[in-house]
Design an enzyme around this catalytic site. Structure first.
Site, PDB file in Angstrom:
ATOM      1  CG  HIS A 198      -2.117  -0.956   1.346  1.00  0.00           C
ATOM      2  ND1 HIS A 198      -1.711  -2.278   1.249  1.00  0.00           N
ATOM      3  CD2 HIS A 198      -3.505  -0.980   0.897  1.00  0.00           C
ATOM      4  CE1 HIS A 198      -3.524  -2.592   0.965  1.00  0.00           C
ATOM      5  NE2 HIS A 198      -4.060  -1.455   0.912  1.00  0.00           N
ATOM      6  CG  ASN A 230       4.145  -4.094   2.908  1.00  0.00           C
ATOM      7  OD1 ASN A 230       4.251  -4.159   3.350  1.00  0.00           O
ATOM      8  ND2 ASN A 230       3.059  -4.595   2.250  1.00  0.00           N
TER       9      ASN A 230
END
Length: 455
Positions: A198, A230
């Site tokens: 994201h 991440n």
């Protein structure tokens, strides 16, 4: 004597009559004054009511004036945006736009105060294939199937009430503005070794289920990202913004995106290449930009990720009307595993460096000499992320096997875990053991059933 008495009585009678007349006249005068005072009071009351009405009318006029001024500014910003957008418009027809509900799939046009503020006060990095969602703006790259950049703004009130839950969201490519052959797909990531990263965190959108699910749109907000990066450093950076900065500043604007520039891809020409050079060439080496692609759609894997953080100071309590400068720092982060003890300033770079590597221009509406100061340099505490020990509860939650548990303990054996973390790890280990035991029983039962069916 009698005559004198009569005279006195007569005089008293006249005096009494005179006093009565005077009292009567005074009474009438008092009544007249009371009536006059009452009329004056009524007149004053009417005047006061008129003043109140005039005050209300004036207040309405002022409110209307402010509203008109704000709407005029919004229109000017929109017009300015449309002018900037004209050459980069992505070719969607008006009929297609009219079918898009702005609260589900976003919109090709700005439609809330966040959009107007980012456009009018800061300026957007580029105008290529823009799409406006409730809590962020995205510039789409059709060739690479990922966003060029994604911009969001968060404030402390965005986290006061949790309504959304990410379990109700799924990664998808329901982006009507992206032609089918330019879309990412979930299967592009299968077996690639890359996670779906994201740019705008889902966790920054807890106040609305729709806005949270908008962060799961593949082309608009997702890039291939190293899984360790991440879950570790990138997560710490996101948490730093929403858990630390918003408590110290009025608002936090964040621009994130991929970078494909690679500084070390230089190849020296060999002897044959030197001989075959064009006549006037003095070139002795070649430079390359190289990056991986994944899946059938060739989704581009960035070599680096960037995150630019701009904070707006809180209002001055001393009623100082002078505008305080924004604080900005920019970070260039390799798309690879990063040590858990790495600090944010290890990856701080000048804003100009990211502009050169991306071809983007950030905060065009601000004067870099008067409107901007360094976030990290102004106060070192501004750029202190959570420690690796603070990260451990999240990493424990990611464990899916006994091997994961053992690997985590070995990697962080230098840390004093304490009772709380140890209990959390033991609880997770017990949960995994129970799940593995159930799976073993299921496998054994299935094997027995297969053997019985053969007999």
């Amino acid at each position: 004597m009698k005559k004198a008495s009569k005279i006195i009585i007569g005089i008293l009678g006249v005096s009494t009559v005179t006093a009565g007349v005077i009292n009567y006249k005074l009474g009438e005068k008092v009544k007249s004054l009371e009536v006059e005072i009452s009329e004056k009071k009524d007149q004053n009351k009417q005047i006061e009511i008129k003043h109140q009405d005039l005050g209300k009318e004036l207040s309405r006029v002022i409110d209307d004036k402010v509203s008109i001024e704000n709407r005029t500014k919004d229109i000017e910003r929109t017009n300015q945006y449309l002018i900037e957008l004209f050459n980069g418009f992505n070719g969607i027809t008006y009929e297609q736009l009219s079918l898009i509900p702005s609260n589900i799939h976003g919109s090709a046009f700005p439609h809330n105060q966040l959009h107007y503020k980012l456009i009018g006060e800061l300026g957007l990095p580029s105008s290529q294939n823009l799409w406006f969602y409730e809590t962020y703006i995205s510039s789409l790259n059709f060739e690479r199937k990922v966003p060029n950049w994604v911009c969001q703004r968060i404030e402390i009130q965005d986290f006061k009430e949790k309504i959304a839950d990410r379990k109700h969201c799924n990664f998808n490519n329901n982006t009507i503005q992206v032609p089918h052959h330019f879309k990412q797909e979930n299967k592009d990531y299968w077996g690639s070794g890359w996670s779906k990263g994201h740019m705008v965190p889902a966790g920054d959108n807890i106040k609305s289920q729709e806005s949270m699910c908008q962060t799961f749109l593949l082309n608009s907000n997702i890039v291939p990202q190293d899984l360790n990066n991440n879950q570790n450093f990138w997560y710490r950076l996101e948490s730093f913004c929403k858990n630390q900065l918003i408590n110290r500043f009025k608002s936090v604007t964040i621009i994130s995106g991929p970078i494909y520039h690679h500084p070390n891809l230089i190849e020296q020409l060999d002897e044959d290449q030197l001989k075959s050079r064009p006549k006037y060439s003095k070139q002795t080496q070649k430079k390359f930009v190289k990056y991986e692609v994944i899946g059938d759609r060739n989704v581009a894997v960035p070599n680096y990720l960037f995150k630019i953080i701009l904070v707006e100071p809180k209002d001055d309590n001393n009623n100082n009307k002078q505008q305080q400068p924004y604080l900005v720092s920019s970070f260039l982060i390799p798309n690879e595993p990063i040590s858990s003890d790495a600090v944010l300033t290890d990856y701080q770079v000048p804003l100009h460096e990211i502009e050169v590597k991306t071809g983007l221009q950030f905060f065009k509406k601000l004067n870099p000499k008067t409107d901007i100061q360094s976030l990290c340099d102004s106060d070192p505490i501004n750029c202190m992320m959570m420690t690796e020990k603070d990260l451990l509860p999240r990493l424990i939650g990611f464990c899916r096997s006994t091997k994961d548990i053992n690997d985590l303990k070995n990697e962080y054996k230098h840390i004093n875990w304490g009772d709380s973390l140890t209990n959390l790890l033991n609880s997770k280990s017990l949960e995994i053991n129970q799940i593995e035991e159930l799976k073993n029983q299921e496998r054994l039962l299935k094997k027995q059933q297969e053997e019985q069916s053969k007999n």
